[in-house]
Design an enzyme around this catalytic site. Structure first.
Site, PDB file in Angstrom:
ATOM      1  N   GLY A 218       0.812  -1.199   0.000  1.00 47.38           N
ATOM      2  CA  GLY A 218       0.000   0.000   0.000  1.00 47.38           C
ATOM      3  C   GLY A 218       0.846   1.248   0.000  1.00 47.38           C
ATOM      4  N   GLY A 261       3.804  -3.951  -4.835  1.00 46.93           N
ATOM      5  CA  GLY A 261       3.713  -4.086  -6.284  1.00 46.93           C
ATOM      6  C   GLY A 261       4.072  -2.749  -6.912  1.00 46.93           C
ATOM      7  N   CYS A 328     -14.720   1.346 -29.257  1.00 39.38           N
ATOM      8  CA  CYS A 328     -16.086   1.833 -29.426  1.00 39.38           C
ATOM      9  C   CYS A 328     -16.816   1.815 -28.089  1.00 39.38           C
ATOM     10  CB  CYS A 328     -16.791   1.029 -30.493  1.00 39.38           C
ATOM     11  SG  CYS A 328     -16.026   1.316 -32.089  1.00 39.38           S
TER      12      CYS A 328
END
Ligand SMILES: *Cc1c(COP(=O)(O)O)cnc(C)c1O
Length: 418
Positions: A218, A261, A328
């Site tokens: 975190g 991470g 799209c």
């Protein structure tokens, strides 16, 4: 690495393309281990889901990192990259008992985050050591999409369920060797983190045979100017002192573990895309690039901010653009963003594209996932080829249903007459 290096990579490998600067990953790893150098046993387990290319995993393995995984497939990638099973921790959420058993059989450390599976696993495999994931109910950061320690979170075993947890451990005679928390991807405040750690220490005292305490991750990484960054050095100083005191009290040198991470790989990543169309409308100027949320979904999924630089014309006069994709759907990367003047054909560079970017890519609109390139000491190494049409159809099974009255049947009927 500079703009010219990036442009060169886009020319050589095509676009869109992800580029990772290995030296940045290395320096972040060293910064983290440096901040905790006074801890006797430190273990960094890189969170594979942030960026799981095998070459990146190999780099982290060579640095001495362990691996944090959330699926058996990530475990297998880790093993393929050369991690030893004992250097891998499996921290899933909501996976089946069977998957956990399979991973445990590989010799990987498992981490269980609910009482139901804990009881079932302990009943069948009392001999396999298990780490438990605790939810300390601390709100770290403000965004509830990425704060996972709070009261409504689906992650972890609530500290309020400790009496039941202890009963399960006592009844099954299972061996709890680690305590873990992960309070989410947005620790703004070191004091909040230390407060959650106290809850973890309190919990740890209830278990006599611990080997490690895992403080999750975190760590906050700045994505734009003015963003707060976790002061790792200060956290290192404060948590080290507290941790070492706790070990004395506990009577054993435990291992202090982290599983970052983003902190390790976010800044190392660049995502390069080409401008297909510059479209002036009554309200804005759109720059449409040859990518979309199929390749980079964080801005649309989390409202994440990624800095965008026009590396083809960095000295150009700033103008305001809406940068959009070619999918799209509404796939806006940036609204009303100040960028050096854009011409069709320019290459735009997204910063902080290392974590949760390629790993979240898909084939939506039947587009190919991009190539990945690892940059080290002035050299570009292709670490994933761009997909091809074959990749799109690889697992498809073509079934041509025999519809009565179908075009095909009519054609065949005509054929018979002839
Ligand atoms: C995703 C995850 C991490 C990594 O979080 P970052 O914010 O990228 O550092 C660590 N631990 C667990 C259990 C995770 O699920």
């Amino acid at each position: 690495m500079n703009n010219q290096d990036l442009l060169h990579i886009a020319r050589e490998f095509g676009n869109p393309v992800y580029v990772y600067d290995a030296e940045k990953i290395i320096s972040q790893y060293q910064r983290l281990t440096g901040a905790f150098s006074k801890v006797k046993n430190l273990k960094i387990n890189y969170a594979a889901k942030a960026l799981s290319n095998i070459s990146v995993l190999k780099l982290l393995n060579n640095l001495g990192s362990g691996l944090d995984t959330v699926s058996i497939q990530e475990v297998q990638l880790g093993l393929q990259a050369g991690f030893k099973p004992e250097d891998i921790i499996f921290t899933p959420n909501g996976v089946s008992l069977e998957e956990i058993e399979e991973v445990a059989a590989l010799g990987v450390q498992i981490n269980i985050d609910n009482l139901s599976i804990l009881e079932q696993f302990g009943t069948k495999h009392a001999d396999i050591p298990v780490c438990i994931r605790i939810n300390p109910h601390v709100m770290a950061g403000g965004n509830t999409n990425i704060s996972v320690g709070h009261i409504d979170s689906k992650f972890g075993i609530s500290i309020h369920q400790m009496p039941h947890l202890l009963r399960i451990v006592e009844n099954t005679k299972m061996h709890i060797n680690g305590i873990h928390m992960h309070t989410g991807s947005d620790i703004l405040d070191i004091e909040v983190f230390l407060y959650a750690s106290e809850i973890l220490f309190e919990t740890a005292k209830q278990f006599k045979n611990l080997e490690f305490i895992d403080f999750g991750s975190g760590f906050k990484v700045p994505y734009k100017e003015g963003d707060i960054e976790t002061n790792i050095e200060e956290l290192g100083k404060k948590l080290t002192r507290r941790f070492n005191d706790f070990c004395k009290e506990y009577g054993k040198d435990l291992t202090l573990a982290f599983e970052p991470g983003k902190f390790l790989v976010s800044k190392a990543g660049y995502f390069l895309a080409k401008v297909n169309v510059v479209k002036q409308t009554t309200s804005t100027v759109f720059a449409s690039i040859d990518t979309g949320f199929n390749h980079l979904i964080r801005p649309m999924l989390y409202g994440a901010y990624h800095e965008i630089v026009n590396i083809s014309n960095p000295e150009g006069r700033d103008r305001f653009y809406s940068v959009v994709g070619y999918i799209c759907e509404t796939d806006t990367f940036a609204n009303n963003r100040r960028i050096a003047q854009i011409t069709e054909g320019d290459i735009l560079c997204f910063k902080n594209a290392g974590a949760y970017c390629f790993t979240m890519a898909s084939n939506y609109n039947s587009r190919f996932r991009p190539a990945e390139v690892l940059w080290y000491k002035g050299q570009a190494h292709l670490i994933r080829k761009r997909e091809t049409f074959e990749d799109l159809v690889r697992n498809q099974v073509e079934v041509d249903l025999p519809l009565s009255g179908s075009k095909k049947e009519k054609e065949e009927a005509v054929g018979v007459k002839d």
